[in-house]
Design an enzyme around this catalytic site. Structure first.
Site, PDB file in Angstrom:
ATOM      1  N   PHE A  81       0.841  -1.190   0.000  1.00 32.81           N
ATOM      2  CA  PHE A  81       0.000   0.000   0.000  1.00 32.81           C
ATOM      3  C   PHE A  81       0.877   1.240   0.000  1.00 32.81           C
ATOM      4  CE2 PHE A  81      -2.249  -3.237   2.429  1.00 32.81           C
ATOM      5  CZ  PHE A  81      -3.552  -3.157   1.969  1.00 32.81           C
ATOM      6  N   CYS A  82       0.450   2.260  -0.695  1.00 39.00           N
ATOM      7  CA  CYS A  82       0.937   3.625  -0.523  1.00 39.00           C
ATOM      8  C   CYS A  82      -0.201   4.533  -0.975  1.00 39.00           C
ATOM      9  CB  CYS A  82       2.260   3.902  -1.247  1.00 39.00           C
ATOM     10  SG  CYS A  82       2.193   4.028  -3.032  1.00 39.00           S
ATOM     11  N   TRP A  83       0.002   5.838  -0.927  1.00 37.44           N
ATOM     12  CA  TRP A  83      -1.105   6.768  -1.185  1.00 37.44           C
ATOM     13  C   TRP A  83      -1.790   6.474  -2.513  1.00 37.44           C
ATOM     14  CZ3 TRP A  83      -4.265   9.130   1.670  1.00 37.44           C
ATOM     15  CH2 TRP A  83      -5.033  10.194   1.196  1.00 37.44           C
ATOM     16  N   LEU A 125      -4.038   3.677  -0.952  1.00 34.07           N
ATOM     17  CA  LEU A 125      -4.680   4.053   0.312  1.00 34.07           C
ATOM     18  C   LEU A 125      -5.674   5.191   0.106  1.00 34.07           C
ATOM     19  CD1 LEU A 125      -1.603   3.909   2.699  1.00 34.07           C
ATOM     20  CD2 LEU A 125      -3.558   2.335   2.646  1.00 34.07           C
TER      21      LEU A 125
END
Length: 170
Positions: A81-83, A125
């Site tokens: 996950f990341c932004w 995310l």
């Protein structure tokens, strides 16, 4: 190099039971926690990376670490996950043997597993609600590579030179 899961898929069958999956993120959120809990509930052994195990890592490092854990065979799959999900997928894909796929819905996750034998799932995310993230994970775990795609998938790891079709110019 991680082994493909040829022939282990079945409609509605969770392939993750007994599997070890590396999960990493550059931040801990309700979505990451929900996915980790969901994976554990379906019988997956989860190995946490980055803020998910209280160790700060940026998206580059968490993508690389999860990719390395999968490529080494220590974990069979990875979830990142990341932004946006883009950064971790790019970072993971720099690790030889990794086929990370950014998925925003269950159908894309099924396709990534079926046609590409993707071994690392990346999610945003920013744009992935908790319920959708769980649907994506379930689709990922329920789907294995299509036997008919074995040769095509192998060409990703061992590309052949591109040969121009007759009648075309360079």
């Amino acid at each position: 190099m991680p082994l493909p899961l040829w022939g282990r898929a079945g409609s509605g069958t969770i392939l993750g039971v007994g599997m070890k999956i590396a999960v990493g993120s550059d931040e801990r959120t309700h979505v990451t926690d929900a996915v980790v809990d969901h994976l554990r509930r379906v019988g997956v052994e989860v190995e946490l990376h980055g803020p998910l195990n209280d160790r700060p890592l940026d998206w580059v490092d968490v993508g690389r670490v999860v990719g390395e854990r999968v490529a080494s065979g220590a974990c069979q799959q990875g979830v990142l996950f990341c932004w946006t999900g883009t950064g971790v997928s790019i970072a993971a894909n720099k690790v030889p043997g990794i086929r990370a796929a950014l998925c925003n819905d269950a159908q894309t996750a099924r396709g990534a597993r079926k046609w590409n034998d993707a071994n690392v799932l990346a999610m945003s995310l920013r744009s992935t609600p908790e319920a959708v993230a769980k649907e994506i994970v379930d689709a990922w775990l329920e789907t294995g590579p299509d036997e008919a795609e074995r040769e095509t998938i192998a060409r990703v790891e061992h590309p052949r030179p591109t040969v121009p079709r007759s009648g075309t110019q360079d």
